[in-house]
Every structure is written in C-alpha cells, then in structure tokens.
Design an enzyme around this catalytic site. Structure first.
Site, mmCIF file in Angstrom:
data_model
loop_
_atom_site.group_PDB
_atom_site.id
_atom_site.type_symbol
_atom_site.label_atom_id
_atom_site.label_comp_id
_atom_site.label_asym_id
_atom_site.label_seq_id
_atom_site.Cartn_x
_atom_site.Cartn_y
_atom_site.Cartn_z
ATOM 1 N N GLY A 1 25.743 67.079 10.571
ATOM 2 C CA GLY A 1 24.613 67.075 11.481
ATOM 3 C C GLY A 1 24.954 66.364 12.777
ATOM 4 O O GLY A 1 24.705 66.873 13.879
ATOM 5 N N HIS A 2 25.543 65.168 12.661
ATOM 6 C CA HIS A 2 25.974 64.442 13.857
ATOM 7 C C HIS A 2 27.019 65.243 14.642
ATOM 8 O O HIS A 2 26.971 65.315 15.873
ATOM 9 C CB HIS A 2 26.607 63.098 13.463
ATOM 10 C CG HIS A 2 25.687 62.151 12.780
ATOM 11 N ND1 HIS A 2 25.870 61.754 11.479
ATOM 12 C CD2 HIS A 2 24.581 61.501 13.212
ATOM 13 C CE1 HIS A 2 24.931 60.894 11.140
ATOM 14 N NE2 HIS A 2 24.121 60.738 12.167
ATOM 15 N N GLY B 1 18.689 65.148 16.584
ATOM 16 C CA GLY B 1 18.458 66.175 15.577
ATOM 17 C C GLY B 1 16.986 66.290 15.227
ATOM 18 O O GLY B 1 16.259 65.289 15.188
#
Length: 280
Positions: A35-36, A147
C-alpha cells in the site's frame, strides 16, 4: 539519501526548490507494505523528487496503545522505498520534531474528528494534523499522497488544508488489498494465523453492503445491521464500530443521498483493524 534532521532536509530542499523541481511527499510510520509502495510509485510518476517520511508519531497514540511495540524496520523500509522510487528518506527522531517545551497543536474541530476513530481515540487526530502540518512546513511539497484506507484521516487532512489555505495538493490513492481482500496494514503483522484468516470478514461484509446498496438499499440502519451480522459470524471479531456517514463531511445521515462512507473498526485479539467502502 537518508536525512535525519529537519535542519538538513530544509537546507537540501531549499536548493531543490530553486531548481523549480516539483516535490511529492509520502508520509508514513514505516514498516512499509505494498500500500505504501503504491503511494511512492504514484508520487514518482507525478513529481521530480519524492520524499518519504518514516516517523512513528507518538502524539497520535493514546494511553495503552501500541506506540512502543509498533513495528519498525528502517533498513528494510529504506530499501523498499528506494526501489519504489523514493529519492529522499526523512527519518527524524522524536526530539527533533517535538523539541523540549513543544506545546503547539493543530486542531480540526467538529464532528469530523469526533466520530469513528475519533470517538475512542480523542487525541488521535490532533496528533495526525499536527505532525502532517510539520511535515508540510519542513518539506513544502507540491503534492502529498495518502491512502483511502485511512478515509477519516484523509477527510480531516483535506479540511485542514482547505481551512488553512495550504499550498499543497492532497492525492488520495485506492486501498491496496491482499489477494483475499484484507486491506494492507502494518498492524496485520500482529495477527495470529487464526485471526488473520478471520479478518477477511471485514472486506466481505463491506462488499455485501455495497451489493445491497447497488440493489437499491439506502437505509443506514439496514446496511449497518447487514454488516454486523456478517462480522459476527467470526468468533474472534470484536466490533468497535460499524458506521455510515456522508463523505467527506462525516455528518450523520439516516438514508444515503450523495456520497457516503461505510467505515468499520474491528478487533481481532489485541489488533484493531479498520476498513471502509465509499458509496457514490
């Protein structure tokens, strides 16, 4: 390049700004996952220089939360960030960002910080807005990347940026999920094998509600009950909240009109996981 003090990064970025390069900032607390990395890759596509901050911010943790045990692996994080496109890793220590006597806070008032995670973590968003404001002042990015998994955080930071007329664009990227649908999170590493297997119910419940919404259901109570019944099928799941609000204002609603968010927080053992679905 790893920079560990505000003085050095300001000096370096002042030189960069003179060259009229665009700067993208990806704020993280480390223990990077896909995700990062998707945020870093997006930032690299859209900017000349990418700064990734890695800082476990103590002021967004409440009493008896996991600040001391929050997973940290700066060497692995650095390697992953560089491979994804980071140019600078900003890894300050607590004393550098919060020097002795530091007592200035950035507060976003109203229901937007008092519902969902703000209800059980009353000082959390004060810590988030303060440290992000610091990072914006230090790095002075053109764009900052977040996010959608932390949807309330995104809403709060958007309001902060708008209210304070900050000269930065917030870029919100989709939730990145494991192959079985579990939203990626640094805290997933806390889960036992059995807890991890049951945690997929969060996304399953959100998908179930999303389908009901697409089929015409608009009543908030009915959708919440549908989610709670689904989550309750997992014996290790302990619901913190299942809520539906307008988005991004996070105002209470009885029926969905316009854009809304379904947000859930559920504990598996000692691990609290969050997830959400935006309904448009």
């Amino acid at each position: 390049m790893v920079i560990t003090t505000t003085e050095l990064i300001k000096r370096f970025l002042t030189t960069v700004n003179r060259e009229n390069k665009t700067i993208g900032l990806v704020p993280t607390m480390g223990f990077l996952h896909k995700g990062h990395l998707s945020l870093i890759k997006k930032a690299k596509e859209e900017n000349d220089l990418v700064v990734v901050s890695i800082f476990v911010n103590p002021t967004q943790f409440g009493p008896n939360e996991d600040f001391e045990t929050y997973p940290r692996d700066i060497l692995n994080d650095t390697n992953l960030a560089y491979k994804a496109g980071a140019d600078i890793i900003f890894n300050p220590n607590v004393c550098d960002l919060y020097p002795e006597g530091s007592n200035t806070w950035v507060n976003v008032e109203g229901d937007i910080t008092k519902v969902l995670c703000g209800a059980s973590r009353p000082t959390h968003f004060r810590g988030v807005t303060t440290v992000v404001n610091m990072l914006f002042n230090i790095v002075q990015p053109d764009r900052a990347y977040f996010g959608q998994k932390d949807a309330q955080q995104v809403a709060v930071l958007t309001k902060m940026v708008n209210d304070l007329h900050m000269n930065v664009e917030l870029v919100v990227c989709p939730i990145v999920r494991e192959s079985d649908g579990l939203a990626m999170s640094s805290r997933n590493s806390y889960l036992s094998e059995e807890e991890r297997a049951q945690a997929v119910v969060l996304n399953e419940a959100l998908q179930l509600a999303g389908k009901s919404y697409k089929d015409g259901e608009r009543n908030v109570v009915a959708l919440i009950q549908l989610i709670e019944i689904k989550i309750a099928t997992m014996p290790l799941a302990e619901i913190d909240y299942v809520s539906i609000y307008s988005y991004p204002t996070l105002a209470q609603i009885e029926n969905i009109v316009g854009t809304a968010i379904i947000a859930v927080a559920v504990k598996f053992g000692k691990t609290r996981l969050i997830d959400n679905e935006i309904l448009k």
